[in-house]
Write an enzyme that holds these catalytic residues in place. Structure first.
Site, PDB file in Angstrom:
ATOM      1  N   LYS A  84       0.859  -1.195   0.000  1.00  0.00           N
ATOM      2  CA  LYS A  84       0.000   0.000   0.000  1.00  0.00           C
ATOM      3  C   LYS A  84       0.891   1.239   0.000  1.00  0.00           C
ATOM      4  CE  LYS A  84      -4.252   1.288   2.390  1.00  0.00           C
ATOM      5  NZ  LYS A  84      -4.957   1.143   3.664  1.00  0.00           N
TER       6      LYS A  84
HETATM    7  C1  E4P Z   1      -8.322   2.208   3.633  1.00  0.00           C
HETATM    8  O1  E4P Z   1      -7.513   1.528   3.087  1.00  0.00           O
HETATM    9  C2  E4P Z   1      -8.139   2.877   4.910  1.00  0.00           C
HETATM   10  O2  E4P Z   1      -7.441   1.976   5.751  1.00  0.00           O
HETATM   11  C3  E4P Z   1      -9.417   3.232   5.624  1.00  0.00           C
HETATM   12  O3  E4P Z   1     -10.538   2.784   4.902  1.00  0.00           O
HETATM   13  C4  E4P Z   1      -9.495   4.625   6.116  1.00  0.00           C
HETATM   14  O4  E4P Z   1     -10.732   4.818   6.762  1.00  0.00           O
HETATM   15  P1  E4P Z   1     -11.020   6.095   7.679  1.00  0.00           P
HETATM   16  O5  E4P Z   1     -11.115   7.298   6.800  1.00  0.00           O
HETATM   17  O6  E4P Z   1     -12.337   5.764   8.326  1.00  0.00           O
HETATM   18  O7  E4P Z   1      -9.890   6.187   8.650  1.00  0.00           O
END
Ligand code: E4P
Length: 215
Positions: A84
């Site tokens: 990622k």
């Molecule tokens: C996605 O890959 C992220 O880990 C996540 O969905 C972020 O979510 P949030 O905006 O609720 O922290």
């Protein structure tokens, strides 16, 4: 159409994995900090214990070289481990290099269709538009997914749209309808996906009737 879970909690994952409805996991530094696990050990344990199609591990680094160096430890774990990377110039340089080497990649923190163009050109496996954070800032997260989904479909882009930052059930089906291939959900949202008040009410009546017909 697939569901991933957005969590760094092993027990939460194991419980939902047993349903057979979960295809992958996404994590981020905030989730890992909150759960208190060691990031590398956690990803290695998930790879050992479950057969997921994708497990996203976010890498750190000031530039593409550092991100790629950080990614090396995860790549060795297994082919489902998905690196990622942030949607920045350096993140996309790293994404292009890793994607060309056949490593799965997930480009995160997407907030515009222009960023999605660059991500597709970098050959990412997944792009993560942040629906909830768009909504938090008075933009429509679902419209962002629609714009990216429409563009990728028109141009036959292979990068999968992974709708992220989803905080409620109502956005899930809309994201999938508007072009998301995958949604990643906190376990609380995943659990609510089953529920409907009319199902509960109907079931209560059927259970009462079962008692009567079965004595
Ligand atoms: C996605 O890959 C992220 O880990 C996540 O969905 C972020 O979510 P949030 O905006 O609720 O922290």
């Amino acid at each position: 159409m697939q569901i991933f879970l957005d969590t760094a909690n092993y027990h939460e994952i194991a419980e939902r994995y047993a349903t057979g409805l979960v295809s992958g996991i996404t994590t981020n530094p905030t989730l890992v900090r909150k759960s208190g696990v060691d990031y590398f050990d956690f990803i290695r344990t998930l790879s050992r214990d479950f057969a997921f199609e994708s497990i996203s591990a976010e890498v750190d680094g000031k530039n593409a070289d550092e991100m790629i160096e950080n990614a090396q430890q995860y790549i060795k774990i297994g082919s489902e481990v998905t690196i990622k990377l942030p949607l920045t110039k350096e993140g996309l340089i790293a994404c292009k290099i890793l994607s060309d080497e056949g490593v799965k990649t997930n480009v995160t923190l997407c907030f515009s269709a222009a960023q999605a163009v660059m991500t597709a050109l970098a050959g990412a496996t997944y792009i993560s538009p942040f629906v909830g954070r768009m909504n938090d800032n008075s933009f429509s997260g679902v419209e962002l997914v629609r714009a990216i989904g429409g563009l990728y479909s028109a141009k036959r882009v292979e990068t999968k749209v992974l709708a992220a930052s989803l905080r409620d059930v109502h956005h899930v089906s809309r994201c999938l309808l508007y072009g998301a291939d995958v949604v990643t959900l906190p376990t609380a949202v995943f659990d609510k996906m089953y529920n409907h008040v009319l199902t509960d009410a109907g079931l209560a009546i059927f259970e009462k009737d079962f008692k009567e017909i079965n004595g």
